[in-house]
Every structure is written in C-alpha cells, then in structure tokens.
Design a protein around this motif. Structure first.
Motif, PDB file in Angstrom:
ATOM      1  N   ALA A 153      -8.130  -2.979  -6.342  1.00 61.02           N
ATOM      2  CA  ALA A 153      -7.801  -2.252  -5.104  1.00 61.02           C
ATOM      3  C   ALA A 153      -6.682  -1.252  -5.380  1.00 61.02           C
ATOM      4  O   ALA A 153      -5.719  -1.549  -6.087  1.00 61.02           O
ATOM      5  N   GLU A 154      -6.807  -0.082  -4.785  1.00 60.77           N
ATOM      6  CA  GLU A 154      -5.852   1.010  -5.006  1.00 60.77           C
ATOM      7  C   GLU A 154      -4.432   0.586  -4.664  1.00 60.77           C
ATOM      8  O   GLU A 154      -3.481   0.914  -5.358  1.00 60.77           O
ATOM      9  N   CYS A 155      -4.284  -0.198  -3.573  1.00 62.97           N
ATOM     10  CA  CYS A 155      -2.932  -0.563  -3.121  1.00 62.97           C
ATOM     11  C   CYS A 155      -2.207  -1.436  -4.151  1.00 62.97           C
ATOM     12  O   CYS A 155      -0.986  -1.425  -4.234  1.00 62.97           O
ATOM     13  N   SER A 192       0.829  -1.212   0.000  1.00 62.59           N
ATOM     14  CA  SER A 192       0.000   0.000   0.000  1.00 62.59           C
ATOM     15  C   SER A 192       0.857   1.253   0.000  1.00 62.59           C
ATOM     16  O   SER A 192       1.738   1.421   0.844  1.00 62.59           O
ATOM     17  N   ARG A 200     -11.304  -8.767  -8.029  1.00 62.68           N
ATOM     18  CA  ARG A 200     -11.608  -7.647  -7.132  1.00 62.68           C
ATOM     19  C   ARG A 200     -10.328  -7.096  -6.512  1.00 62.68           C
ATOM     20  O   ARG A 200     -10.162  -5.884  -6.349  1.00 62.68           O
ATOM     21  N   TRP A 227      -7.715   1.015   3.267  1.00 61.93           N
ATOM     22  CA  TRP A 227      -9.154   0.789   3.062  1.00 61.93           C
ATOM     23  C   TRP A 227      -9.446  -0.573   2.427  1.00 61.93           C
ATOM     24  O   TRP A 227     -10.284  -1.333   2.918  1.00 61.93           O
ATOM     25  N   SER A 228      -8.751  -0.913   1.341  1.00 65.63           N
ATOM     26  CA  SER A 228      -9.020  -2.188   0.645  1.00 65.63           C
ATOM     27  C   SER A 228      -8.748  -3.379   1.558  1.00 65.63           C
ATOM     28  O   SER A 228      -9.516  -4.350   1.585  1.00 65.63           O
ATOM     29  N   ASN A 229      -7.643  -3.317   2.321  1.00 64.35           N
ATOM     30  CA  ASN A 229      -7.291  -4.419   3.228  1.00 64.35           C
ATOM     31  C   ASN A 229      -8.314  -4.553   4.354  1.00 64.35           C
ATOM     32  O   ASN A 229      -8.650  -5.662   4.775  1.00 64.35           O
ATOM     33  N   MET A 276      -2.878  -8.880   1.406  1.00 60.98           N
ATOM     34  CA  MET A 276      -4.284  -8.611   1.715  1.00 60.98           C
ATOM     35  C   MET A 276      -4.938  -9.818   2.405  1.00 60.98           C
ATOM     36  O   MET A 276      -5.717  -9.659   3.344  1.00 60.98           O
TER      37      MET A 276
END
Length: 406
Positions: free
Chosen positions: A150-152, A81, A146, A195-197, A169
């Motif tokens: 994720a941004e990371c 991230s 998905r 956030w994604s994690n 993740m």
C-alpha cells in the motif's frame, strides 16, 4: 433529477472508485448512507477538509445521508498516509476539544437536524476493544504482504514504520464495518491518499457480512504544479477565523494562479458549471474578476455573507488606494513595544511566524511600510514610522496588515 455521481464527476471531485457502474447506479436509485473520516489532530479544519465537506454537501443535497466520523480513537494512533514522520500523540482531552470544534465547522455545510446527517466518534468502539478478540475478528482478514504494498506504508518504510501506525489500516477498516453494522453505511469517501485504507474497509465488510460495500476517493486540492493548496506563510489555511482571518482567507483565493481558477470554482463553490467554465475562460486582466468571484464565494460559504462582504470591501479599498482600513487585519500595540527592530515587530505581532521568514522578506524587497520599501532588517521602529498612530505593512504585492498604537 441529475445523479450526484455525474455532478461530482463533472465538477472534478472523483479520482478513484471501487465499482464505478454499481456506485453510480446505487446513488441514482437509493438513499445511501456514506461516511468520511476526520482525525481531530488540530482544533480547526483546514481547506483540505473543506473540499471533503463540499462533497458531503453535494451528496446530502441529492438526498443521501452523510456520517462525519471523528477519529477520537484513530487520532490516538496517527495515520501514516502521506506522512514521512510519525504524528505527535494527543491526549483524550485535546482530541475531545478538537472534535467539538469540528462539529461547529461541519454545520456550516452539512445539516445534522432530524437524522439528516450523523456525527459519530470511533472512540466509542475502538478505545474499549479487547486486542485479542480484535485480532481474531479483524486481523485474520488482513494480509501483511498486501498491506506492505500500500502506498501509505511504502513511503514510511524507508524511514521506519512503527507497529502502532501499522495498526491504522485495521482500525480504519473496522470503522467502516462498525458504521455498516450501526447505520447501514455502504460507502466510504476520502482523499486519494486514503485509497488503500478505504479498499481494506470495503473488503472487510464483504468478508464479514457477505454484502457489498464501496469506496470512492477525490482528488486532493493541488495547484497546476501538483503542489498541495492551502499552505500560507503562516502554515495551513484554517477555517477558524481566529487562526486565519476572513480577510486573509479571501486574499488567498483572490491571489491563486490564473490556471487554478476554474478548478477552484468547480470544487469549492456551488456556482453552476456553465458559469464556472465562462469564468475559467477569461484571460489577462479579466481573470481578476473571476478570482474576485472565487474569493467571495468561498469566503461566503466558510465565514458567512457579512464577513465575505467585509473582506471584499477591504481588498478593494486597498487595491484602489482607498481610505477604508477597518477590515484589514489589525494588531494593537502599546508605545512601550516600540524601539524594536522591524523584524522583531513583525514576529511579535504574529504577522509572520519566524525571524528568518521576516528577514528573507526584507532581503527579497517584499516588505513596505506606509508605501516605503524596507531594505534594512535592523531598522528600529519608532513613533515616527506611524501616521496618526497607524502603520500599514504590505508583504509582497497584496498582503496587508495594520499595526495601531493604543
């Protein structure tokens, strides 16, 4: 009694929440066990972590129970991230040493006595996992399609994302599941880059345990231009006084931009919001008073009242041209070390980390010695440059260091 959710919202911490109404309701009614993860990749926390410690403190003061999760297992993989490059690998011994250092620093703000807070280490469950069992239990619930959105991961795909990091993740999601099973933890908090994690972990608990779990992120500490705060000429602004002296720490906050003062007071001190807003409204020369309050309050929390008083006295003595130099960061050298250039002296005494930075400072007219501007980067330092065996170096307008001959 005020709901801590409203306190965090008013002070500007909260960025995203998975189920806002439910989370607010829960925090108002029950004692909630929540966690924040910290990967021990260095032997000190820095000011970015400090913001998260403040959230833990607000939550604990409102009756909730924090878990500070040390990433002894995840640190062996590295979180992609917000990173463009892969993190360096650490040994188990380095990670363990760093984890011990973290615990001492957390204790400044978080009370671990009588189970009021928990210190856990994900090495306890991650390092002995059976990989096939893990994939069958956890991996089956993660959609690669998905994950790739994720941004990371997106940022890293351009340069190349290793499979090692792709597992991160899953591991963080599994942490949340383990903490839920062990301690009844229902809420994960973290910086907005997590956030994604965080969503992945909450989702895993809902699927595996058929019960609710929530996530909340806070704004990262940035200035009014959107750049991360806490970066100095020497690197990060550390909470360990051996790495960043209390004086340097104080000076950092004393010198923030006018437009950042109110935000920093709200996020990094416990001053009541009425006072924060009053100080934030001050203009021109008066805003300096607000900066002094900010610098003193943050230094007091991190280093204690005595160090904050010393740093404040040193800053005021220098600013007023006073004679008290005892609290200015001081380095001792021997006479044998004289005869080098001013650039070498600054790097040898660790005032700046590199010769290129020192040279740039001279070229930009930002270096003075005993109130005389230095224009020649190759100037040789001799005993004549010292007054009574002491030399005062100023970088820019407000950064002072002293070099003393033993």
């Amino acid at each position: 009694m005020a709901n801590v959710y409203d306190t965090l919202m008013e002070r500007g911490y909260i960025k995203q929440v998975t189920h806002e109404e439910e989370v607010r309701d829960l925090l108002g009614k029950e004692k909630v066990t929540f966690y924040i993860g910290f990967d021990p990749t260095a032997d000190s926390l820095h000011v970015g972590h400090f913001l998260q410690m403040m959230v833990m403190a607000h939550m604990q003061r409102a009756g909730h129970r924090p878990i500070a999760l040390l990433g002894g297992g995840t640190a062996m993989v590295g979180d992609p991230s917000g990173k463009t490059d892969m993190r360096k690998m650490l040994t188990k011994e380095q990670i363990q040493h760093n984890a011990e250092c973290f615990k001492n620093q957390f204790s400044v703000l978080v009370d671990f006595d009588n189970d009021k807070a928990i210190m856990a280490n994900n090495a306890d469950w991650l390092l002995n996992l059976n990989y096939v069992d893990f994939l069958r239990e956890v991996g089956v619930h993660f959609s690669v399609n998905r994950m790739l959105t994720a941004e990371c991961f997106k940022q890293r795909l351009e340069k190349g994302l290793s499979f090692l990091e792709f597992n991160y993740m899953l591991m963080q999601g599994y942490d949340f599941l383990e903490l839920n099973r062990r301690y009844g933890c229902v809420l994960q908090l973290g910086g907005d880059d997590q956030w994604s994690n965080i969503i992945a972990g909450a989702d895993l608990i809902r699927r595996k345990e058929s019960k609710p779990a929530y996530g909340m992120t806070f704004a990262l500490l940035t200035n009014s231009e959107g750049k991360k705060m806490g970066k100095t000429e020497k690197g990060a602004l550390w909470l360990n006084k051996e790495k960043t002296s209390p004086y340097e720490f104080y000076q950092y906050w004393r010198n923030v931009a006018d437009s950042d003062v109110e935000k920093c007071l709200a996020l990094l001190t416990f001053l009541p919001m009425d006072e924060v807003r009053r100080l934030g409204l001050l203009q021109d020369a008066e805003i300096n008073e607000a900066k002094k309050v900010l610098a003193y309050e943050v230094t007091k929390i991190v280093h204690g009242k005595e160090e904050a008083e010393k740093a404040k006295a040193a800053a005021e003595a220098l600013f007023a041209g006073g004679a008290s130099m005892e609290n200015v960061p001081t380095v001792e050298i021997t006479e044998d070390e004289l005869g080098c250039t001013v650039i070498d002296l600054i790097v040898n005494t660790k005032i700046l980390p590199s010769k290129s930075e020192a040279r740039r400072l001279v070229q930009q007219g930002g270096l003075t010695i005993n109130d005389e501007k230095i224009t020649d980067a190759n100037m040789v330092i001799t005993k004549a440059n010292f007054n009574d065996k002491s030399m005062l170096i100023r970088r820019g307008k407000k950064n002072y260091n002293r070099i003393v001959i033993k």
